[in-house]
Design an enzyme around this catalytic site. Structure first.
Site, PDB file in Angstrom:
ATOM      1  N   GLN A 161       0.893  -1.166   0.000  1.00  0.00           N
ATOM      2  CA  GLN A 161       0.000   0.000   0.000  1.00  0.00           C
ATOM      3  C   GLN A 161       0.925   1.208   0.000  1.00  0.00           C
ATOM      4  O   GLN A 161       1.467   1.569   1.037  1.00  0.00           O
ATOM      5  CB  GLN A 161      -0.930  -0.026   1.218  1.00  0.00           C
ATOM      6  N   GLN A 163       0.367   4.581  -1.239  1.00  0.00           N
ATOM      7  CA  GLN A 163      -0.120   5.926  -0.926  1.00  0.00           C
ATOM      8  C   GLN A 163      -0.182   6.107   0.594  1.00  0.00           C
ATOM      9  O   GLN A 163      -0.578   5.166   1.279  1.00  0.00           O
ATOM     10  CB  GLN A 163      -1.520   6.148  -1.508  1.00  0.00           C
ATOM     11  N   PRO A 293      -5.848  -2.023   4.985  1.00  0.00           N
ATOM     12  CA  PRO A 293      -6.179  -0.854   5.820  1.00  0.00           C
ATOM     13  C   PRO A 293      -7.151   0.141   5.194  1.00  0.00           C
ATOM     14  O   PRO A 293      -7.630   1.030   5.884  1.00  0.00           O
ATOM     15  CB  PRO A 293      -4.818  -0.193   6.067  1.00  0.00           C
ATOM     16  N   TYR A 294      -7.433   0.011   3.906  1.00  0.00           N
ATOM     17  CA  TYR A 294      -8.340   0.956   3.258  1.00  0.00           C
ATOM     18  C   TYR A 294      -9.551   0.242   2.675  1.00  0.00           C
ATOM     19  O   TYR A 294      -9.567  -0.983   2.568  1.00  0.00           O
ATOM     20  CB  TYR A 294      -7.599   1.730   2.158  1.00  0.00           C
ATOM     21  N   GLY A 295     -10.532   1.049   2.293  1.00  0.00           N
ATOM     22  CA  GLY A 295     -11.662   0.497   1.564  1.00  0.00           C
ATOM     23  C   GLY A 295     -11.193   0.054   0.190  1.00  0.00           C
ATOM     24  O   GLY A 295     -11.416  -1.080  -0.234  1.00  0.00           O
ATOM     25  N   GLY A 296     -10.533   0.982  -0.464  1.00  0.00           N
ATOM     26  CA  GLY A 296     -10.013   0.663  -1.786  1.00  0.00           C
ATOM     27  C   GLY A 296      -8.810   1.510  -2.097  1.00  0.00           C
ATOM     28  O   GLY A 296      -8.578   2.527  -1.448  1.00  0.00           O
ATOM     29  N   MET A 297      -8.029   1.064  -3.069  1.00  0.00           N
ATOM     30  CA  MET A 297      -6.862   1.829  -3.514  1.00  0.00           C
ATOM     31  C   MET A 297      -6.796   1.704  -5.032  1.00  0.00           C
ATOM     32  O   MET A 297      -6.805   0.595  -5.571  1.00  0.00           O
ATOM     33  CB  MET A 297      -5.591   1.274  -2.841  1.00  0.00           C
ATOM     34  N   GLU A 298      -6.698   2.872  -5.669  1.00  0.00           N
ATOM     35  CA  GLU A 298      -6.851   2.958  -7.119  1.00  0.00           C
ATOM     36  C   GLU A 298      -5.602   2.579  -7.900  1.00  0.00           C
ATOM     37  O   GLU A 298      -5.218   3.284  -8.837  1.00  0.00           O
ATOM     38  CB  GLU A 298      -7.293   4.375  -7.478  1.00  0.00           C
ATOM     39  N   HIS A 322     -15.831   4.562  -7.130  1.00  0.00           N
ATOM     40  CA  HIS A 322     -14.842   5.533  -6.652  1.00  0.00           C
ATOM     41  C   HIS A 322     -13.444   5.205  -7.194  1.00  0.00           C
ATOM     42  O   HIS A 322     -12.794   6.044  -7.819  1.00  0.00           O
ATOM     43  CB  HIS A 322     -14.845   5.541  -5.125  1.00  0.00           C
ATOM     44  N   GLU A 323     -13.008   3.983  -6.973  1.00  0.00           N
ATOM     45  CA  GLU A 323     -11.645   3.626  -7.413  1.00  0.00           C
ATOM     46  C   GLU A 323     -11.536   3.681  -8.935  1.00  0.00           C
ATOM     47  O   GLU A 323     -10.511   4.083  -9.477  1.00  0.00           O
ATOM     48  CB  GLU A 323     -11.236   2.245  -6.876  1.00  0.00           C
ATOM     49  N   HIS A 326     -10.992   7.166 -10.166  1.00  0.00           N
ATOM     50  CA  HIS A 326      -9.598   7.609 -10.021  1.00  0.00           C
ATOM     51  C   HIS A 326      -8.789   7.342 -11.298  1.00  0.00           C
ATOM     52  O   HIS A 326      -7.715   7.924 -11.460  1.00  0.00           O
ATOM     53  CB  HIS A 326      -8.926   6.887  -8.859  1.00  0.00           C
ATOM     54  N   GLU A 345      -9.283  13.403  -4.554  1.00  0.00           N
ATOM     55  CA  GLU A 345     -10.419  12.760  -3.884  1.00  0.00           C
ATOM     56  C   GLU A 345     -11.747  13.510  -4.067  1.00  0.00           C
ATOM     57  O   GLU A 345     -12.802  12.878  -4.130  1.00  0.00           O
ATOM     58  CB  GLU A 345     -10.108  12.556  -2.398  1.00  0.00           C
ATOM     59  N   ASP A 400      -0.728  11.330   5.486  1.00  0.00           N
ATOM     60  CA  ASP A 400      -1.903  10.512   5.814  1.00  0.00           C
ATOM     61  C   ASP A 400      -2.852  11.254   6.769  1.00  0.00           C
ATOM     62  O   ASP A 400      -4.042  10.967   6.817  1.00  0.00           O
ATOM     63  CB  ASP A 400      -1.492   9.161   6.421  1.00  0.00           C
ATOM     64  N   TYR A 408     -12.533  14.738   0.457  1.00  0.00           N
ATOM     65  CA  TYR A 408     -13.531  13.910  -0.238  1.00  0.00           C
ATOM     66  C   TYR A 408     -14.864  14.642  -0.384  1.00  0.00           C
ATOM     67  O   TYR A 408     -15.327  14.932  -1.482  1.00  0.00           O
ATOM     68  CB  TYR A 408     -13.788  12.619   0.548  1.00  0.00           C
TER      69      TYR A 408
END
Ligand code: BES
Ligand code: ZN
Length: 627
Positions: A161, A163, A293-298, A322-323, A326, A345, A400, A408
């Site tokens: 991860q 970002q 750790p996140y909902g999603g990562m693009e 959402h992703e 991105h 975001e 972070d 957002y």
């Protein structure tokens, strides 16, 4: 046909820090990235080649990275970002093929947020810099999972991860979103595992039964910033959802994931209609273990997603919208520094709702906008004014920290305000032109503002007068002229919530028969903050929230349970926190726990159990709360 030619022409004069054009001559305060030691105005990476071995027994990646560089300053060293890397050797060459010869390098002092700069001497004429290194088992951008922490329980798992500034913990790199590079990679893994990356894979998707080799190659011909470089290794299976779209997951998860994400191709088409062609090739989704750790990562070509979005009824798939969005806002047009994060975001959250509207209708998009604004207003109540600013000052802080709901939801509301003032057609033309104009560039808030002023705002001064752009971007809070999203579907929900707030109202059950997830979420946040355990028991008897299989509903209910001291949620809470590492859930639950009298001890006990399964980012978040 979109009328972008005149706007595109008007924008040619704008300054930006893209990969395509010449690098900026100077760095000033507006464009300087305070979260990177790199000096891209002197020496800049344009292409990366990675060659890494994945050593599960030691929990390290070992190998090398080669930087192809351009140097406006012919004698400049190459300065890279690192965190907890062991560097054994640096070499340079005048071409990709070499020969590579050893050169001097120096690892600077470690800063707690930024890590340590690696300065490599580069003789004149050299265009390639190779760094041999090894990662630390504690690398902040990697999680190494034991077989017991996976769905299949048989094989280990690794994922990255990157970002915001964690790429530097697994690659010595110019870890600034203003620096874009293409990349290739060769990844060697244990033979029974598969590696995937945010890149084109040379692995043949078409033949899932092909025996694994443990030796995988990737290439990404589009230039991206380091925070979008991603890797995952595990026991992975693939399901096609369309010719260009599919899902990766552990074998026992992949069927459910494929069903949940069946609408993705329609989402891609809806996004293309709004923002122009999807130019990345494939769009796949990797479903990670629940500690993600996140909902999603693009990650380009391969969105990483939490399994907690698999609700069984597609009610949480706005995360995929959402992703996917991105792919335009973020990956095509990228924030130049982390203080410009709202460009990523805010636009993405706006685009996400437009995709949802196109596929599931305006009512669902409206419900999500209402819920989003409610969460923002709740979060902003305890937030220092300086953190409520879109163009936030993050100097001296971990980027972070800037990932609150402000970039957002406030960002999306700003775009919605522009839409309301100028009309949807003009806003759509503006967005289309924006993505076209700045494609494959990293841009600052200032560059965005200039483009906005010269195109949309200039086209209709009367409409422009209605939107306080300066206030939106540089002031805390939400402008009083901001639009207020509303949803008719919430009217009945608010009535039922009010009835329950006044008295136990089990007779309202009939009205809730056809409620969807969003209505339930609205119901829960419409109940009083100081709800009692007795009231929660009555609600539970009527609606069975403690047994909810929907992660968002369960999360809200568990949080209320902590605040009210409603004991029947206690075992569920522990189970949830030990299993799920998604920060959006974990952080508020621990925060709620430490606020109650006996909560702190309980929080410590739960954390002791959960920590071995948490990603370093989540573990650090919880440690902060328990301090
Ligand atoms: N890019 C973000 C995740 C991120 C942000 C990682 C900042 C690290 C630092 C991603 O697109 C995102 O916003 N994810 C959200 C889900 C989304 C539906 C709001 C999340 O993880 O909760
Ligand atoms: Zn996002």
């Amino acid at each position: 046909m979109k009328s972008l030619c005149c706007w595109a022409a008007a924008a040619v004069v704008l300054v930006s820090t893209g990969c395509g054009g010449p690098p900026p001559k100077m760095q000033n305060e507006a464009t300087r990235d305070v979260h990177s030691y790199a000096q891209p105005h002197r020496a800049r990476t344009t292409h990366l080649e990675l060659d890494l071995e994945v050593l599960f027994d030691r929990k390290v990646l070992r190998g090398w990275v080669t930087h192809q560089i351009t140097r406006p300053d012919a004698s400049a060293p190459l300065v890279l970002d690192t965190r907890d890397l062991t560097v054994s050797k640096a070499e340079t060459a005048e071409s990709r093929e070499g020969p590579f010869t050893a050169t001097k390098f120096q690892l600077g002092a470690k800063d707690p947020v930024l890590g340590a700069p690696l300065t490599v001497e580069v003789p004149s004429g050299a265009t390639h810099v190779r760094v041999h290194y090894e990662t630390s088992p504690q690398a902040s951008g990697l999680q190494w999972l034991e077989p017991s922490q996976t769905a299949g329980k048989a094989k280990p798992y690794l994922y990255s991860q990157s970002q915001a500034i964690h790429a530097r913990s697994w690659i010595p790199v110019q870890d600034s979103p203003g620096v874009r590079a293409t990349y290739r990679a060769r990844i060697r893994t244990p033979k029974d595992l598969l590696a995937v990356m945010s890149a084109r894979s040379d692995f043949r998707l078409a033949n899932p039964k092909e025996p694994l080799s443990g030796d995988y190659t990737f290439r990404l011909p589009q230039a991206i910033p380091a925070y979008l470089i991603a890797l995952a290794v595990g026991d992975l299976e693939f399901r096609y959802l369309s010719t260009r779209n599919g899902v990766w997951a552990e074998p026992s998860v992949v069927e459910g994931a494929a069903r949940e994400f069946e609408d993705t191709e329609r989402m891609i088409q809806a996004a293309e209609k709004l923002y122009g062609p999807y130019t990345w090739g494939r769009y796949d989704i990797l479903v990670l273990p629940p500690s993600f750790p996140y909902g999603g990562m693009e990650n380009p070509l391969l969105t990483f997603a939490t399994p907690t979005v698999i609700a069984g009824d597609r009610s949480l798939v706005s995360l995929i919208a959402h992703e996917l969005a991105h792919s335009w806002s973020g990956n095509l047009v990228t924030n130049a520094t982390w203080r410009d994060f709202w460009l990523n975001e805010g636009f993405t959250t706006y685009c996400e709702r437009r995709i949802i509207e196109a596929i599931y209708g305006p009512e669902r998009a409206a419900m999500e906008a209402v819920l989003g604004l409610q969460s923002l207003e709740k979060e902003m109540k305890d937030m220092p004014p300086a953190d409520q600013i879109l163009h936030i000052d993050l100097n001296g802080r971990d980027p972070d920290d800037g990932a609150t709901l402000v970039p957002y939801e406030k960002g999306a509301l700003f775009i919605t305000h522009l839409e309301k003032a100028f009309g949807r057609e003009k806003l759509d033309n503006f967005l289309y032109a924006y993505f076209h104009q700045f494609a494959f560039q990293s841009i600052t808030t200032r560059a965005f503002r200039r483009f906005l002023e010269q195109t949309l705002l200039a086209s209709d001064p009367a409409a422009a007068a209605k939107v306080p752009v300066e206030e939106w971007i540089t002031k805390p809070g939400i402008p009083s002229s901001a639009p207020r999203p509303v949803s008719d579907a919430f009217v009945v929900v608010e009535q039922v919530a009010t009835a329950w707030a006044k008295a136990d109202a089990p007779q309202t059950k009939a009205k809730t028969k056809d409620w969807n997830t969003h209505q339930w979420l609205r119901f829960l946040n419409g109940l009083p903050e100081d709800i009692t355990a007795g009231k929660m028991a009555a609600l539970d008897r009527t609606f069975g929230f403690t047994k909810s299989g929907n992660s968002e509903i369960l999360f809200e209910w568990l949080r209320m349970g902590i605040q009210a001291g409603y004991q029947p949620t206690a075992p569920k809470l522990e189970e949830f926190l030990v299993k799920v590492g998604r920060r959006k859930f974990v952080r508020p639950l621990f925060e709620a726990l430490v606020k109650t009298p006996e909560g702190k001890q309980r929080a410590q006990a739960i954390f002791a159990k959960a920590k071995p399964g948490y990603h370093p980012i989540t573990a650090a978040t919880v440690e902060q709360i328990l301090k």
